[in-house]
Design a protein around this motif. Structure first.
Motif, mmCIF file in Angstrom:
data_model
loop_
_atom_site.group_PDB
_atom_site.id
_atom_site.type_symbol
_atom_site.label_atom_id
_atom_site.label_comp_id
_atom_site.label_asym_id
_atom_site.label_seq_id
_atom_site.Cartn_x
_atom_site.Cartn_y
_atom_site.Cartn_z
ATOM 1 N N GLN A 270 0.817 -1.224 0.000
ATOM 2 C CA GLN A 270 0.000 0.000 0.000
ATOM 3 C C GLN A 270 0.849 1.272 0.000
ATOM 4 N N VAL A 271 2.121 1.141 0.406
ATOM 5 C CA VAL A 271 3.028 2.293 0.345
ATOM 6 C C VAL A 271 3.635 2.405 -1.063
ATOM 7 N N ILE A 272 3.986 1.235 -1.641
ATOM 8 C CA ILE A 272 4.702 1.236 -2.939
ATOM 9 C C ILE A 272 3.788 1.624 -4.105
ATOM 10 N N VAL A 273 2.607 0.975 -4.189
ATOM 11 C CA VAL A 273 1.776 1.090 -5.399
ATOM 12 C C VAL A 273 1.383 2.545 -5.714
ATOM 13 N N PRO A 274 0.871 3.314 -4.734
ATOM 14 C CA PRO A 274 0.484 4.698 -5.077
ATOM 15 C C PRO A 274 1.670 5.525 -5.599
ATOM 16 N N GLN A 275 2.869 5.263 -5.040
ATOM 17 C CA GLN A 275 4.052 6.019 -5.478
ATOM 18 C C GLN A 275 4.381 5.707 -6.946
ATOM 19 N N ILE A 276 4.271 4.422 -7.311
ATOM 20 C CA ILE A 276 4.557 4.050 -8.713
ATOM 21 C C ILE A 276 3.454 4.601 -9.625
ATOM 22 N N MET A 277 2.207 4.477 -9.168
ATOM 23 C CA MET A 277 1.089 4.955 -9.997
ATOM 24 C C MET A 277 1.210 6.455 -10.281
ATOM 25 N N SER A 278 1.811 7.187 -9.340
ATOM 26 C CA SER A 278 1.947 8.643 -9.534
ATOM 27 C C SER A 278 2.953 8.981 -10.646
ATOM 28 N N LEU A 279 3.709 7.959 -11.101
ATOM 29 C CA LEU A 279 4.694 8.195 -12.175
ATOM 30 C C LEU A 279 4.095 7.962 -13.565
ATOM 31 N N LYS A 280 2.808 7.577 -13.597
ATOM 32 C CA LYS A 280 2.191 7.158 -14.868
ATOM 33 C C LYS A 280 2.306 8.228 -15.961
ATOM 34 N N ALA A 281 2.170 9.498 -15.569
ATOM 35 C CA ALA A 281 2.206 10.582 -16.569
ATOM 36 C C ALA A 281 3.551 10.632 -17.293
ATOM 37 N N THR A 284 4.206 9.041 -20.936
ATOM 38 C CA THR A 284 3.879 9.706 -22.211
ATOM 39 C C THR A 284 4.496 11.103 -22.309
ATOM 40 N N ASP A 285 5.406 11.399 -21.380
ATOM 41 C CA ASP A 285 6.053 12.719 -21.375
ATOM 42 C C ASP A 285 7.260 12.703 -22.318
ATOM 43 N N SER A 286 7.127 13.415 -23.462
ATOM 44 C CA SER A 286 8.190 13.351 -24.479
ATOM 45 C C SER A 286 9.467 14.047 -24.021
ATOM 46 N N SER A 287 9.363 14.910 -22.994
ATOM 47 C CA SER A 287 10.575 15.598 -22.527
ATOM 48 C C SER A 287 11.421 14.696 -21.622
ATOM 49 N N LYS A 288 10.829 13.566 -21.208
ATOM 50 C CA LYS A 288 11.528 12.663 -20.283
ATOM 51 C C LYS A 288 12.611 11.878 -21.029
ATOM 52 N N ALA A 295 12.983 2.860 -17.128
ATOM 53 C CA ALA A 295 13.055 2.463 -15.710
ATOM 54 C C ALA A 295 11.670 2.501 -15.069
ATOM 55 N N ILE A 296 10.881 3.529 -15.407
ATOM 56 C CA ILE A 296 9.522 3.636 -14.842
ATOM 57 C C ILE A 296 8.656 2.502 -15.386
ATOM 58 N N ALA A 297 8.780 2.251 -16.703
ATOM 59 C CA ALA A 297 8.010 1.153 -17.313
ATOM 60 C C ALA A 297 8.365 -0.171 -16.645
ATOM 61 N N ARG A 298 9.644 -0.333 -16.316
ATOM 62 C CA ARG A 298 10.073 -1.572 -15.648
ATOM 63 C C ARG A 298 9.361 -1.731 -14.297
ATOM 64 N N VAL A 322 -3.924 -2.172 -14.504
ATOM 65 C CA VAL A 322 -4.066 -2.743 -15.859
ATOM 66 C C VAL A 322 -4.056 -1.631 -16.907
ATOM 67 N N HIS A 323 -4.761 -0.516 -16.624
ATOM 68 C CA HIS A 323 -4.798 0.584 -17.597
ATOM 69 C C HIS A 323 -3.419 1.221 -17.744
ATOM 70 N N ALA A 324 -2.678 1.288 -16.621
ATOM 71 C CA ALA A 324 -1.304 1.818 -16.701
ATOM 72 C C ALA A 324 -0.437 0.896 -17.557
ATOM 73 N N LEU A 325 -0.642 -0.400 -17.407
ATOM 74 C CA LEU A 325 0.143 -1.365 -18.195
ATOM 75 C C LEU A 325 -0.242 -1.307 -19.676
ATOM 76 N N LEU A 326 -1.492 -0.971 -19.964
ATOM 77 C CA LEU A 326 -1.880 -0.766 -21.373
ATOM 78 C C LEU A 326 -1.152 0.454 -21.939
ATOM 79 N N GLU A 327 -0.957 1.459 -21.094
ATOM 80 C CA GLU A 327 -0.197 2.642 -21.555
ATOM 81 C C GLU A 327 1.242 2.258 -21.881
ATOM 82 N N VAL A 328 1.826 1.392 -21.027
ATOM 83 C CA VAL A 328 3.194 0.931 -21.309
ATOM 84 C C VAL A 328 3.189 0.143 -22.622
#
Length: 963
Positions: A270-281, A284-288, A295-298, A322-328
């Protein structure tokens, strides 16, 4: 002292030559000398001195640190105990000396200290073990912290480093020591967090410690300062690689069974998942930076793979992942998108497997839950299908791709095909086909535009082909439309190749769906044009032709003339067909399967027609006389003989095949007689005979006698392994037939007598591994199918002696055949006819039992590669089960030959205890671990292995133990 200085100078000179001399030969000579030097006892002192020498250059420091590291890993046993103490002090000094680098040298010294810690006991570090010692050193010498941190990082990694020649018992002990000192390690690392420039190094060390089976509760880790630091570092401007490694390890740990699994570790999750989910944006950030996105996708992929069972429940929270993984999966970079492929497969397995729903009680509840979940994930898999299909499209510049890029592209296509299969397993093949059909129609439209763009249609068709086994054979909505579009596609080679392969993939659909004969006619017409376009399309068309003839054989009986014309043209190499000799075998197989469906009378005539284009060129060669036949290239003969092998294998009409082989025998005999020296032709001919025997069985009549007489006579002069291999097939079919006993007995005696005269030393086995392999495969067949002819025969004892000479041959197949033969002898009581021959067997095995046991134990301990361990162990345990107490005496006698310096008393006892339990009928698998341990201990370094082999002498058959 003088010798030491001299060697030091020689090392420096050799290194200088290796890195700077212009002559390759001098560089190679220097490299060889340096490698040999590393194995000497002098290398300890010389490497140590040069590392302490302030004048040594970087090349010398790197070489000497690598030398010391490998010596500590492999050869510590060379040193007396007082020298080990001196080595420990010296390494500690060097660790401090190189605390700022050079990094390569510091790493090697750190690994050397960690390897030494695996070898020596906790007491040697001041009683509290190496971790407490490290903590105290870091407190006393804060200026050396960077060097000590690297040591703290590599320590847990060395637990799993099998280059270290430690005994298994000591390795287990070391793992326990480190695990018990986990809290000390983590508090030491936490104390270093305040040094900002070391934060990355601290997190790397933390990730390394997390790989140990540490059992720290998830609730403790959830609020641990190291975890919180790693999580906050995920959001720093420059993504911290070490923090990604830490979070990745935490994800794996929180889901692992050894830590109690996801339920127990929920506070951490419950500590890890929200932190990773917050990186979802960022995905698709082309400046990244691309490496950061990777690394984030991993992390998302790790989360999917590790928490897949939780995700499979289909809760609202899991659907966010699942939706985040579809984005990956939708990322344009294939390397990033493909990180999710394993997740989609694992999820599919859980969703579709009935075992996943056992906990839901009765079948109705389980089925209801299964349907609910499949419905929940339906749209995700539908999206996935649309997201991956474009990746299989040929690139615009496909003709300019290098071989390596082409290989990678093919690999991508196969990986996407697997994802589509996962989707079809969840959605159903027919529903997946509908999605792909829309893409196909769009692709077909592109074929008609002014650019004549064939690539989208080919990509969609490739995907349709990938899911063929999941599409219902009675699908009547989409498949007829797909098939109707195929003849309208342009004849572009890559597209035509995929069209042909798709036709082949849907052969079962054609059989079930096509009551209209014109569909099959149109398909055969496409395949014929495929055979005329290019070698690649011809290969695809020939393969498809085989599938169609296999699955639609009943329907195609009426098309035999048309099929035969295609076959004859391809086999004769006439007309415009571009079918290679190898691919023509698909056509031979195809016609043979259709002929199998004909009634007996028609089959005979059809088989004659099938043989005609094959026999004609062979007959022409033979008609030119023995001299021409003698000089022909093997390929000129085998190309035709291989076709006979396929005919005899796939025309399932025993009488017709027996007639054919009888008619063809004069031709076969002529080739046997003139070309017996030629291995390739003999292998091809024996293969054809083997399939004739296998299909015709008892219908072979007199021909079988003629074949056996031929190979029995020829083997005396030309020891072709395939003669033995053909005899194996005959033994399998005729071994238990009393009417064949006399000539089979003669055959066995003749073949084995000749072979045992050939294989009289390990050198002979090494130079003729194929003869050894086929000889002992034949012997095993004899034990199984005709023990009454083989075991009482005069060749049986000499064949056992021969096997003892060859057990340690390095050739894998030959060694396996010999070991299997011995196991079959020891397991004779298990075979249906074997029991009555046990006394004969015992009279041969018991006098040789001690030697066989010694050779098998030598094989376990280094005479054979460790990859053969399972086969050798099985043979030893079979011997133990067969001879009980007597075999334990043999084993004790063999093991006692090994000096205690190589194998300690406790290790001997554990091994003998395992054999004792196996003898009394305990599960064989329970004996595997102690046997593997014996193998590891005796192979732990080169010196020990030489001592063990020198004691057991596996090449001496009758070694008398020194009492």
């Amino acid at each position: 002292m003088e010798r030491g200085m001299e060697l030091q100078n020689t090392v420096k000179e050799a290194l200088n030559a290796l890195y700077h001399h212009p002559d390759d030969a001098v560089r190679m000579q220097a490299d060889r000398w340096l490698q040999d030097f590393q194995h000497t006892i002098d290398a300890w002192q010389v490497a140590d001195n040069l590392l302490h020498d302030a004048t040594s250059n970087l090349e010398t420091l790197i070489f000497c640190s690598q030398t010391l590291r490998s010596k500590v890993q492999r050869d510590v046993e060379e040193l007396p105990s007082e020298a080990v103490r001196g080595l420990q002090d010296s390494l500690n000094t060097l660790l401090k000396k190189f605390h700022k680098g050079p990094p390569k040298v510091r790493t090697q010294i750190s690994i050397a200290v960690a390897a030494l810690a695996v070898h020596i006991s906790a007491e040697d570090w001041g009683g509290g073990g190496i971790v407490n010692w490290l903590r105290d050193e870091m407190n006393s010498h804060p200026e050396f912290v960077p060097g000590f941190l690297e040591l703290l990082t590599v320590l847990p990694e060395e637990v799993f480093n099998y280059k270290i020649a430690a005994r298994p018992e000591r390795r287990r002990q070391f793992e326990k020591e480190l695990t018990s000192q986990m809290e000390v390690a983590l508090s030491t690392l936490t104390a270093c967090l305040h040094i900002n420039e070391l934060k990355e190094q601290v997190l790397e060390a933390f990730a390394s410690w997390l790989r140990l089976k540490h059992r720290i509760p998830g609730s403790v880790l959830a609020s641990h300062p190291l975890v919180l630091t790693a999580l906050s570092s995920l959001h720093s401007e420059i993504l911290s690689e070490a923090s990604v490694n830490v979070i990745s390890e935490l994800i794996h740990y929180s889901a692992a069974g050894s830590s109690g699994g996801a339920t127990v570790n929920m506070p951490l999750i419950q500590v890890i998942v929200p932190q990773i989910m917050s990186l979802k944006a960022h995905l698709t950030d082309s400046s990244k930076d691309e490496e950061d996105v990777k690394a984030i996708a991993r992390l998302f992929a790790d989360m999917g793979d590790s928490y897949v069972e939780l995700i499979a429940t289909g809760s609202d929270e899991s659907m966010l992942i699942v939706h985040a993984l579809l984005e990956v999966a939708s990322h344009p970079e294939y390397d990033i998108a493909s990180m999710t492929f394993n997740f989609w497969h694992s999820l599919q397995v859980i969703l579709t497997k009935r075992d996943s729903y056992i906990s839901f009680g009765n079948e109705a509840s389980a089925e209801a839950e299964r349907s609910r979940r499949l419905q929940v994930f339906r749209s995700a898999y539908e999206s996935l299908v649309s997201l991956v299909t474009f990746r299989v499209q040929y690139p615009q510049d496909y003709q300019d791709l290098s071989l390596e890029d082409l290989k990678e592209f093919k690999h991508t296509r196969y990986a996407v095909a697997d994802v589509l299969i996962d989707a079809a397993s969840v959605l159903g093949g027919d529903a997946t086909l509908k999605i792909l059909y829309i893409k196909f129609v769009e692709g077909v439209a592109c074929c008609g535009n002014k650019h004549n763009e064939w690539r989208p249609a080919e990509a969609a068709l490739f995907c349709i082909r990938a899911i063929s086994t999941y599409v219902s054979v009675v699908e009547a909505e989409v498949m007829p439309q797909v098939m109707a579009l195929l003849p309208k596609l342009p004849q572009q080679p890559q597209l035509l190749q995929t069209v042909c392969l798709t036709i082949g993939a849907y052969s079962k659909w054609f059989d079930a769906a096509s009551s209209d004969p014109s569909i099959l006619a149109s398909v055969l017409s496409i395949l014929t044009s495929g055979m005329s376009t290019s070698e690649d399309t011809a290969a695809a068309a020939a393969l498809a032709f085989r599938h169609i003839c296999d699955d639609c054989r009943k329907k195609l009986c009426g098309y035999l003339d048309g099929l035969y014309n295609v076959y004859r043209t391809a086999v004769n190499g006439e007309g415009s067909l571009k079918v290679s000799a190898e691919d023509s075998l698909h056509l031979v197989e195809a016609l043979s399967m259709v002929i199998t469906e004909l009634p007996q009378v028609d089959a005979k005539k059809a088989l004659e027609m099938l043989c005609l284009p094959v026999v004609t060129p062979l007959q022409e060669i033979i008609n030119q006389g023995p001299e021409i036949l003698q000089k022909k290239h093997p390929r000129d003969l085998t190309v035709h003989i291989d076709r006979f092998a396929y005919i005899f294998r796939y025309v399932n009409h025993p009488e017709a095949v027996a007639d054919a082989i009888q008619r063809l025998w004069p031709i076969f005999k002529a080739i046997f007689d003139i070309r017996a020296w030629d291995m390739r032709t003999m292998e091809s001919l024996c293969r054809a005979c083997k399939y004739a025997v296998r299909t015709s069985k008892r219908f072979m009549g007199i021909t079988i006698g003629a074949i056996l007489e031929e190979i029995q006579g020829l083997y005396q002069q030309h020891q072709q392994p395939c003669f033995l291999y053909l005899s194996s097939e005959v033994i399998k079919i005729f071994g238990s037939d009393p009417s064949c006993a006399s000539y089979l007995h003669n055959l066995i005696e003749a073949l084995f007598k000749r072979t045992t005269c050939l294989l009289t030393s390990i050198e002979e086995f090494t130079s003729r591994p194929d003869v050894a392999d086929d000889c002992f495969l034949l012997a095993s067949r004899c034990i199984r199918y005709c023990p009454q002819l083989f075991i009482p025969s005069s060749v049986f004892p000499s064949l056992v002696d021969c096997s003892m000479i060859g057990i340690t041959v390095q050739h894998r197949e030959a060694s396996n055949s010999i070991l299997t033969f011995l196991s079959d002898i020891f397991d004779l009581a298990k075979s249906c006819k074997g029991e009555e021959f046990l006394s004969v067997r015992d009279s041969v095995i018991i006098p040789r039992g001690a030697s066989i046991t010694r050779i098998l134990i030598a094989s376990l301990t280094g005479a054979l590669p460790s990859s053969r361990l399972e086969t050798v162990t099985y043979a030893l345990l079979a011997l133990t089960r067969a001879y009980g107490v007597r075999s334990l005496e043999w084993a004790k006698e063999s093991v006692s030959l090994i000096p205690l310096t190589a194998l300690a008393e406790v290790e001997r006892s554990r091994f003998l205890q395992a054999l004792s339990e196996a003898a009394s009928g305990v599960d064989v698998n329970a004996a595997m671990a102690p046997v593997e341990e014996l193998s590891d201990v005796c192979r732990r370094n080169r010196t020990v292995q030489e001592i063990v082999q020198g004691a057991l002498k596996p090449l001496e058959l009758n070694r008398v133990p020194v009492l």
